[in-house]
Design an enzyme around this catalytic site. Structure first.
Site, PDB file in Angstrom:
ATOM      1  N   MET A 116      -9.808   2.506   0.647  1.00 31.74           N
ATOM      2  CA  MET A 116      -8.578   3.234   1.013  1.00 31.74           C
ATOM      3  C   MET A 116      -8.578   4.682   0.550  1.00 31.74           C
ATOM      4  SD  MET A 116      -5.338   0.710   0.961  1.00 31.74           S
ATOM      5  CE  MET A 116      -4.368   1.445   2.271  1.00 31.74           C
ATOM      6  N   HIS A 130       0.842  -1.200   0.000  1.00 31.43           N
ATOM      7  CA  HIS A 130       0.000   0.000   0.000  1.00 31.43           C
ATOM      8  C   HIS A 130       0.875   1.247   0.000  1.00 31.43           C
ATOM      9  CE1 HIS A 130      -3.588  -2.419   0.912  1.00 31.43           C
ATOM     10  NE2 HIS A 130      -2.885  -3.039   1.845  1.00 31.43           N
ATOM     11  N   HIS A 138     -26.745  16.954   0.037  1.00 25.83           N
ATOM     12  CA  HIS A 138     -27.899  17.809   0.281  1.00 25.83           C
ATOM     13  C   HIS A 138     -28.376  17.548   1.703  1.00 25.83           C
ATOM     14  CE1 HIS A 138     -31.834  19.723  -0.632  1.00 25.83           C
ATOM     15  NE2 HIS A 138     -32.312  18.798   0.183  1.00 25.83           N
ATOM     16  N   HIS A 172      -5.523   9.015  -0.847  1.00 24.17           N
ATOM     17  CA  HIS A 172      -5.949   7.654  -1.178  1.00 24.17           C
ATOM     18  C   HIS A 172      -4.750   6.790  -1.513  1.00 24.17           C
ATOM     19  CE1 HIS A 172      -5.400   8.092  -5.614  1.00 24.17           C
ATOM     20  NE2 HIS A 172      -5.691   9.349  -5.377  1.00 24.17           N
ATOM     21  N   CYS A 173      -4.989   5.505  -1.554  1.00 18.05           N
ATOM     22  CA  CYS A 173      -3.948   4.556  -1.906  1.00 18.05           C
ATOM     23  C   CYS A 173      -3.816   4.525  -3.426  1.00 18.05           C
ATOM     24  CB  CYS A 173      -4.309   3.172  -1.379  1.00 18.05           C
ATOM     25  SG  CYS A 173      -2.937   2.005  -1.421  1.00 18.05           S
ATOM     26  N   HIS A 202      -3.591  14.532  -2.180  1.00 18.44           N
ATOM     27  CA  HIS A 202      -3.873  15.590  -3.157  1.00 18.44           C
ATOM     28  C   HIS A 202      -3.405  16.947  -2.644  1.00 18.44           C
ATOM     29  CE1 HIS A 202      -7.260  13.246  -5.480  1.00 18.44           C
ATOM     30  NE2 HIS A 202      -6.139  12.568  -5.372  1.00 18.44           N
ATOM     31  N   HIS A 242      -7.915  -0.572  -4.814  1.00 20.08           N
ATOM     32  CA  HIS A 242      -7.687  -0.218  -3.411  1.00 20.08           C
ATOM     33  C   HIS A 242      -8.637   0.903  -2.972  1.00 20.08           C
ATOM     34  CE1 HIS A 242      -3.629  -2.185  -2.315  1.00 20.08           C
ATOM     35  NE2 HIS A 242      -4.057  -2.749  -3.443  1.00 20.08           N
ATOM     36  N   HIS A 300     -27.901  13.523  -3.167  1.00 15.87           N
ATOM     37  CA  HIS A 300     -29.216  13.786  -3.749  1.00 15.87           C
ATOM     38  C   HIS A 300     -29.397  13.156  -5.129  1.00 15.87           C
ATOM     39  CE1 HIS A 300     -33.135  15.666  -4.285  1.00 15.87           C
ATOM     40  NE2 HIS A 300     -33.067  16.072  -3.042  1.00 15.87           N
ATOM     41  N   ASP A 355      -1.348   8.701  -1.549  1.00 20.17           N
ATOM     42  CA  ASP A 355      -1.239   9.841  -2.463  1.00 20.17           C
ATOM     43  C   ASP A 355      -2.079  10.959  -1.857  1.00 20.17           C
ATOM     44  OD1 ASP A 355      -1.836  11.760  -4.395  1.00 20.17           O
ATOM     45  OD2 ASP A 355      -2.504  10.328  -5.911  1.00 20.17           O
ATOM     46  N   GLU A 362     -28.492  24.801  -1.970  1.00 23.92           N
ATOM     47  CA  GLU A 362     -29.425  23.714  -1.642  1.00 23.92           C
ATOM     48  C   GLU A 362     -28.729  22.359  -1.743  1.00 23.92           C
ATOM     49  OE1 GLU A 362     -31.460  24.309  -5.980  1.00 23.92           O
ATOM     50  OE2 GLU A 362     -32.487  22.954  -4.637  1.00 23.92           O
ATOM     51  N   THR A 363     -27.887  22.225  -2.753  1.00 26.65           N
ATOM     52  CA  THR A 363     -27.159  20.982  -3.007  1.00 26.65           C
ATOM     53  C   THR A 363     -25.799  21.408  -3.527  1.00 26.65           C
ATOM     54  OG1 THR A 363     -29.164  19.776  -3.587  1.00 26.65           O
ATOM     55  CG2 THR A 363     -27.122  18.879  -4.435  1.00 26.65           C
TER      56      THR A 363
END
Lengths: 368, 287
Positions: free
Chosen positions: A175, A119, A280, A159-160, A124, A170, A331, A122, A304-305
């Site tokens: 992950m 494993h 939402h 994330h992996c 971001h 993964h 939603h 990463d 709203e969303t």
């Protein structure tokens, strides 16, 4: 000493790269890195978040985290469907890390020998080396420590990403997680005025792709590897069998529903490492929403969303104005109700008749 | 009828239930099925909270608790209708296949059946046996379930100034059940027998009743129902807790309970109506 070409190779070179790290760091890190204050943070499982300051105290520091990777079967719905999950620190999603802009994140990633797979991680939020993925690949029985500077504020997915088809596999096995890099002086509204939250919740949304047998029932496998071929076929169809918050259907409902009071301001961090989603709050709103999650941008108001792009994390700030049970959903309501992406807030406090009242209860239609 | 007699009779009948059921079916002469085992409940009464939604003025009220008397014995299936029983109806072309894909023992209760399916089965089974079989009413079910009857979570008084209190209280009550899902139907008898001799009540299969959902407005003085409106597109479902389902829904998990605990499975058992029941039982007991 550490070329792009090497960076794109696999595990064997990954080990060499880790060995090369000290020299690499010494060349480019600020001279005073050793002088920075260090803080050790103990991570907590979502939807909760470790204690942190909203406005940074003092200058940049090194924030130390440790995560242990745990491969384990987890039940993901009320039917007992089992996923051979891969987890950061035992939870799906992995814990939310919180630092401030210009802090250094120093993560020790442990892959115990009870696991079966290699494993990595990463971020971001990080710059270079495939988000740190190239410097963190650990086999079962290994651990690695990575440090990166949190140069940009916002909520970011981690994330992996161990290469090739291992990456999506993964990720859809659990992950992923998120890190929140707060501006040093805290969050601000659209006019630049500081805003604070009384509570913070981290919701990680996952899409799962569980293979079915010839009768349409979900299959289970002794190990993740045993199910790999079947799961890849479902993944390639791009239609998830489950879309859930925090690892399973109903993980944030009932006894585990999130709690708040009328008048309290809540920050909801929502991540999706793989697939678009659209949170939402039924009966509520997003007062200030960083849809892309990046705090250098002005928050949108009164949503709203909101839209969370696959591979990103967003943040929504809301002050509850009315008591009751709120559903927080993806939603796409099919995903919310049929596939599992529903959470609940239980909000206590006084009802505001001015905001809403039932003028007349249901009764038979009047006939004259 | 003197009280003391009723007490004696009820004990005797409970003990004698199974033989009665067995022999009753064999009398019909054209049995197509494994013998249907029934329990005959002696006359009695129950105090229970009515199903549905009740308003007084503009506000939801606790569901009224009523005493309901059953003057005649009720003959009800000891077990829920099984996978094998239901398959006979499908084979005969009178029932549609259950919406069930899991591997379930043939003597487990049939699941993945809607109200419409259960009604179709009752019609076919009546024809096949020459007796009149039907779904129990909600109060019959509650009476038969006895100590296993829980009822709903609707019985909370509304706070006129804060409707959310009722919603939160109901949500917490459901959450406090802390019932871990147990979805796979098991062989009949797995959930044991209640004090009246009925098996598998309030296990992981909820049961359709013939009672429609009702919304009623109570009289201002609290003396009764001022007006009410039935919605027979939705029926009361009983089991571990009471719920309401649209007639065409066969999977409880997606069929209702937007918030809270949905039924694991939907199934049913039937009641047999017979003329002259009292005479028959008294005759059997030699009274």
């Amino acid at each position: 000493m550490f070329t792009r070409r090497e960076a794109l190779f696999g595990a064997a070179i990954g080990a060499a790269a880790v060995a090369a790290m000290p020299a690499f760091s010494a060349t480019f890190a600020p001279a005073d890195i050793g002088a920075l204050a260090r803080e050790k943070v103990k991570l907590v499982a979502p939807p909760f978040v470790h204690p942190h300051d909203q406005v940074a105290k003092g200058g940049p520091k090194i924030v130390e985290f440790t995560m242990t990777i745990e491969e384990k079967p987890v039940v993901i719905d009320a039917d007992g469907t089992t996923l051979n999950a891969m987890t950061y620190n035992g939870s799906v999603p992995g814990p939310l890390m919180v630092v401030h802009q210009d802090d250094y994140v120093e993560l020790t990633l442990i892959n115990p020998d009870t696991n079966t797979l290699a494993h990595n991680i990463d971020f971001h939020a990080a710059t270079g080396a495939l988000g740190g993925g190239e410097l963190t690949l650990v086999n079962p029985g290994e651990q690695v420590t990575l440090r990166f500077k949190a140069t940009r504020s916002g909520t970011f997915v981690y994330h992996c990403a161990p290469g090739g088809s291992m990456i999506p596999w993964h990720v859809v096995s659990g992950m992923s997680g998120a890190i929140m890099v707060l501006p040093r002086d805290g969050l601000k509204d659209d006019k630049g005025k500081p805003v604070k939250y009384d509570r913070i919740f981290y919701i990680g949304e996952n899409d799962f792709y569980i293979p079915r047998d010839e009768n349409g029932n979900f299959k289970s496998y002794e190990t993740a590897g045993d199910g790999y071929d079947d799961m890849m076929k479902v993944m390639r169809g791009l239609i998830p069998t489950h879309v859930v918050f925090n690892g399973k259907v109903g993980s944030l409902t009932g006894d585990n529903a999130m709690k708040a009071n009328v008048g309290e301001t809540v920050l909801i961090v929502h991540s999706q490492a793989n697939r678009d989603t659209r949170p939402h709050l039924i009966g509520g709103h997003g007062d200030y929403v960083w849809e892309e999650g990046k705090f250098a941008n002005t928050p949108a108001k009164d949503l709203e969303t909101w839209f969370i792009r696959g591979g990103s994390a967003g943040a929504a700030l809301y002050t509850f104005l009315q008591p009751g049970v709120y559903a927080y959903v993806n939603h796409n309501l099919i995903e919310a109700v049929e596939l599992g992406a529903t959470a609940h807030f239980m909000v206590e406090g006084e009802w505001n008749d001015d905001l809403m009242t039932q003028v007349e209860a249901p009764k038979a239609i009047a006939t004259n | 009828m003197p009280l003391s007699f009723l007490k004696v009779a009820s004990v005797a009948i409970a003990a004698a239930t199974v033989p009665i059921g067995l022999s009753a079916v064999s009398w019909s002469g054209h049995r197509l099925h494994p013998v249907t085992i029934t329990v005959t409940l002696p006359p009695g009464s129950i105090t229970y909270s009515l199903p549905g939604e009740f308003l007084r003025g503009e506000h939801p009220q606790a569901n009224p608790r009523l005493k309901r008397r059953f003057n005649k014995p009720i003959e009800i299936m000891t077990y829920q209708v099984s996978v094998a029983d239901y398959a006979d109806c499908v084979k005969a072309g009178a029932c549609q296949s259950p919406q069930e894909t899991r591997e379930i023992p043939p003597n487990a209760p049939v699941t993945g059946v809607s109200y419409l399916d259960a009604s179709a089965y009752a019609r076919w089974y009546s024809q096949a046996t020459g007796d009149y079989w039907r779904l129990p009413t909600d109060e019959e079910w509650a009476f038969a379930a006895a100590e296993r009857f829980r009822g709903g979570f609707e019985g909370l008084q509304a706070d006129a100034n804060n409707p959310a209190k009722r919603w939160l209280a109901r949500y917490k009550a459901e959450a406090q059940l802390d019932r871990s899902p147990d979805p796979l139907p098991r062989s009949r008898g797995s959930f044991g027998v209640n004090s009246r001799g009925l098996a598998d009540l309030s296990g992981n299969v909820w049961e359709w009743t013939s009672t429609c959902f009702v919304r009623a407005t109570l009289a201002a003085d609290g003396t009764g129902v001022a007006n009410s409106l039935d919605n027979c597109g939705v029926h009361v479902v009983e089991g571990f807790h009471r719920t309401y389902m649209s007639n065409f829904v066969s999977d409880g998990k997606s069929g209702g309970c937007a918030v809270g605990t949905p039924p694991d499975n939907l199934g049913f058992r039937l009641v047999r109506d017979r003329p002259g029941w009292r005479k028959l039982i008294l005759g059997y007991l030699g009274i």
